[in-house]
Design a protein around this motif. Structure first.
Motif, PDB file in Angstrom:
ATOM      1  N   PHE A 146       0.804  -1.424  -0.327  1.00 35.12           N
ATOM      2  CA  PHE A 146       0.148   0.145  -0.264  1.00 35.12           C
ATOM      3  C   PHE A 146       0.679   1.335  -0.117  1.00 35.12           C
ATOM      4  O   PHE A 146       0.148   2.284  -0.921  1.00 35.12           O
ATOM      5  N   ALA A 147       2.092   1.138   1.316  1.00 34.27           N
ATOM      6  CA  ALA A 147       2.540   2.485   0.685  1.00 34.27           C
ATOM      7  C   ALA A 147       4.004   1.970   1.355  1.00 34.27           C
ATOM      8  O   ALA A 147       4.240   0.999   2.470  1.00 34.27           O
ATOM      9  N   HIS A 148       4.953   2.718   0.831  1.00 35.29           N
ATOM     10  CA  HIS A 148       6.492   1.976   1.142  1.00 35.29           C
ATOM     11  C   HIS A 148       6.762   2.772   2.128  1.00 35.29           C
ATOM     12  O   HIS A 148       6.758   3.660   2.352  1.00 35.29           O
ATOM     13  N   ASN A 149       7.664   1.786   2.467  1.00 35.08           N
ATOM     14  CA  ASN A 149       8.124   1.902   4.455  1.00 35.08           C
ATOM     15  C   ASN A 149       9.342   3.235   4.294  1.00 35.08           C
ATOM     16  O   ASN A 149       9.847   3.893   5.470  1.00 35.08           O
ATOM     17  N   GLU A 150      10.171   3.294   3.087  1.00 36.33           N
ATOM     18  CA  GLU A 150      11.188   4.160   3.152  1.00 36.33           C
ATOM     19  C   GLU A 150      11.027   5.420   2.677  1.00 36.33           C
ATOM     20  O   GLU A 150      11.335   6.931   3.331  1.00 36.33           O
ATOM     21  N   THR A 151      10.411   5.502   1.639  1.00 34.06           N
ATOM     22  CA  THR A 151      10.284   6.538   0.233  1.00 34.06           C
ATOM     23  C   THR A 151       8.996   7.478   1.229  1.00 34.06           C
ATOM     24  O   THR A 151       8.550   8.361   1.061  1.00 34.06           O
ATOM     25  N   GLY A 152       8.271   6.585   1.626  1.00 35.05           N
ATOM     26  CA  GLY A 152       6.521   6.961   2.151  1.00 35.05           C
ATOM     27  C   GLY A 152       5.885   7.615   1.085  1.00 35.05           C
ATOM     28  O   GLY A 152       4.867   7.044   1.264  1.00 35.05           O
ATOM     29  N   VAL A 153       6.232   6.243  -0.479  1.00 30.70           N
ATOM     30  CA  VAL A 153       5.151   6.921  -1.234  1.00 30.70           C
ATOM     31  C   VAL A 153       4.090   5.900  -1.312  1.00 30.70           C
ATOM     32  O   VAL A 153       3.939   4.850  -0.815  1.00 30.70           O
ATOM     33  N   ILE A 154       2.253   5.988  -1.595  1.00 33.41           N
ATOM     34  CA  ILE A 154       1.574   5.423  -1.114  1.00 33.41           C
ATOM     35  C   ILE A 154       1.090   5.592  -2.469  1.00 33.41           C
ATOM     36  O   ILE A 154       0.860   6.114  -4.148  1.00 33.41           O
ATOM     37  N   GLN A 155       0.962   3.645  -3.214  1.00 28.11           N
ATOM     38  CA  GLN A 155       0.884   3.654  -4.732  1.00 28.11           C
ATOM     39  C   GLN A 155      -0.508   3.414  -5.011  1.00 28.11           C
ATOM     40  O   GLN A 155      -1.652   3.591  -4.305  1.00 28.11           O
ATOM     41  N   PRO A 156      -0.557   3.103  -6.176  1.00 29.67           N
ATOM     42  CA  PRO A 156      -1.542   3.587  -7.021  1.00 29.67           C
ATOM     43  C   PRO A 156      -2.778   1.799  -7.090  1.00 29.67           C
ATOM     44  O   PRO A 156      -2.539   1.765  -8.160  1.00 29.67           O
ATOM     45  N   LEU A 157      -3.056   2.030  -5.485  1.00 27.78           N
ATOM     46  CA  LEU A 157      -3.215  -0.191  -5.288  1.00 27.78           C
ATOM     47  C   LEU A 157      -4.849  -0.345  -5.832  1.00 27.78           C
ATOM     48  O   LEU A 157      -5.172  -1.156  -6.474  1.00 27.78           O
ATOM     49  N   ARG A 158      -5.903   1.624  -6.023  1.00 25.47           N
ATOM     50  CA  ARG A 158      -6.548   0.249  -6.654  1.00 25.47           C
ATOM     51  C   ARG A 158      -6.745   0.482  -8.115  1.00 25.47           C
ATOM     52  O   ARG A 158      -7.549  -0.168  -8.650  1.00 25.47           O
ATOM     53  N   GLU A 159      -5.865   1.301  -8.964  1.00 24.40           N
ATOM     54  CA  GLU A 159      -6.109   0.878 -10.070  1.00 24.40           C
ATOM     55  C   GLU A 159      -5.647  -0.098 -10.627  1.00 24.40           C
ATOM     56  O   GLU A 159      -5.354  -0.605 -11.247  1.00 24.40           O
ATOM     57  N   ALA A 160      -3.887  -0.428 -10.052  1.00 28.78           N
ATOM     58  CA  ALA A 160      -3.425  -1.801  -9.984  1.00 28.78           C
ATOM     59  C   ALA A 160      -4.114  -2.731  -9.735  1.00 28.78           C
ATOM     60  O   ALA A 160      -4.160  -4.134 -10.885  1.00 28.78           O
ATOM     61  N   THR A 161      -4.740  -3.053  -8.700  1.00 27.57           N
ATOM     62  CA  THR A 161      -6.270  -4.235  -8.589  1.00 27.57           C
ATOM     63  C   THR A 161      -7.380  -3.891  -8.506  1.00 27.57           C
ATOM     64  O   THR A 161      -7.751  -5.423  -9.812  1.00 27.57           O
ATOM     65  N   SER A 162      -7.806  -2.769  -9.779  1.00 34.90           N
ATOM     66  CA  SER A 162      -9.026  -3.066 -10.499  1.00 34.90           C
ATOM     67  C   SER A 162      -8.778  -3.523 -11.622  1.00 34.90           C
ATOM     68  O   SER A 162      -9.891  -4.208 -12.854  1.00 34.90           O
TER      69      SER A 162
END
Length: 385
Positions: A146-162
């Protein structure tokens, strides 16, 4: 001490410590015993499940199974994914997952499972164009953080999982949400609606260590990882850790209230102030993922000419706790693998420090840290300004 390593672990809320002490001293019964049932320990467990569902916006019928933490939950999810891909199909993860996911996939690949890795862009975001090119109906399992532990980047999970659900309707989808839960408000329907399994750890949102869980959604059916006494609907046997579950319940409930009161925006103000000061004092500093959507508390930054490992130790000696993106072994210290995958040079990656704030951190603490970094740059390290 100024503690700014909250992506590693958080300080338990005082209320968490109080309730755990109560369960360890005056309500220490086995939850499966007759006396534990008479004392209402089953209600404690159900209350904790409800608090977790509220925190992540899950449905009342989504199952919460308590584990020792996200590493166990991730291991369980990947084991189920491997079982589903046995003999046919392939499994997917990203190149930047936590080692508890990444190394599990590496092990499966060594055993002959067809594993494919999704790469990331320069901003540390999943490459959705690549995902669209590789996903097909033979995909059996996907684990995407969901979100990266180092960068803090929140991933486009909705788009990817859809996209995955559209191309591979039967695919089991897992997300390691450990870093996101408790730091940002989560709309389950909007962001996690296609996700079947969600991992979390309590110590990432001011709960106790050694307790976490796997949330099972969309009616997904799993084989047990640990068999034995049949606890937790035969999904994860073993005597329930009631003190930790009680503490987790308190932490989840309080965190939900803080997020509802928009305290995440207060944390973001502290982080943004930190980055403004770093950029002002060190114009050549790099901040990874700064153009992407990020957790409000996280900054993964590098000051040219510095050595991250040296700085961490010097700062710790001054009572200021941050961390590096490095993983240490007996013979070497390697820079962040994620930074290298984001196409940063080895030298740049070796400078990276992670700043991760919590609800308790202040602007004054940021000033102390930044001033110390500037003092070190001027005095000992001769950093490039």
């Amino acid at each position: 001490m100024i503690y700014l390593d909250n992506n590693a672990t958080t300080k338990p809320f005082p209320e968490v410590v109080d309730v755990m002490t109560q369960f360890m001293t005056s309500r220490f019964w086995n939850a499966s015993s007759a006396y534990g049932q008479l004392d209402g320990l089953e209600e404690v467990v159900e209350s904790a499940k409800a608090a977790i569902r509220t925190l992540i916006g899950a449905a009342p019928d989504d199952e919460v199974v308590f584990t020792s933490g996200a590493t166990e939950s991730n291991t369980w999810a990947v084991a189920e994914g491997a079982r589903r891909a046995s003999g046919c199909g392939w499994i997917l993860t990203s190149a930047i997952e936590h080692p508890s996911v990444g190394e599990a996939f590496d092990s499966l690949q060594e055993q002959g499972v067809d594993v494919r890795l999704l790469q990331v862009t320069r901003d540390g975001v999943f490459d959705l164009d690549e995902l669209e090119a590789i996903v097909d109906s033979n995909l059996r399992f996907a684990s995407l953080m969901f979100a990266h532990n180092e960068t803090g980047v929140i991933q486009p999970l909705r788009e990817a999982t859809s996209l995955i659900r559209e191309r591979a309707p039967e695919c089991l989808i897992h997300t390691d949400a450990t870093q996101a839960i408790g730091k940002i408000p989560i709309s389950f329907a909007e962001e996690l609606g296609e996700v079947d399994l969600i991992s979390f750890s309590g110590h990432k949102f001011h709960g106790p260590k050694g307790i976490g869980g796997l949330v099972i959604c969309n009616g997904a059916q799993l084989k047990p990882l640990i068999r034995g006494g049949g606890q937790q609907n035969n999904l994860r046997s073993g005597t329930l850790n009631i003190p930790a579950i009680g503490g987790l319940s308190v932490a989840a409930s309080k965190t939900s209230r803080l997020l509802k009161a928009n305290q995440d925006t207060v944390v973001r103000t502290v982080r943004d102030y930190f980055e403004q000061r770093i950029s002002c004092l060190f114009p050549k500093a790099c901040i990874l993922g700064s153009q992407a959507k990020r957790l409000p508390n996280t900054s993964f930054f590098g000051i040219p000419g510095s050595d991250a490992d040296d700085l961490v130790h010097i700062l710790a000696g001054e009572g200021m706790i941050v961390s590096t993106g490095s993983s240490c072994s007996a013979n070497s210290i390697e820079p962040s693998r994620t930074a290298l995958l984001m196409k940063y040079e080895y030298k740049e990656a070796s400078t990276l420090l992670r700043f991760s704030a919590s609800y308790e951190n202040t602007i004054d603490e940021v000033d102390v840290l930044v001033n110390k970094l500037y003092e070190l740059s001027s005095r000992e390290h001769k950093l490039a300004l």
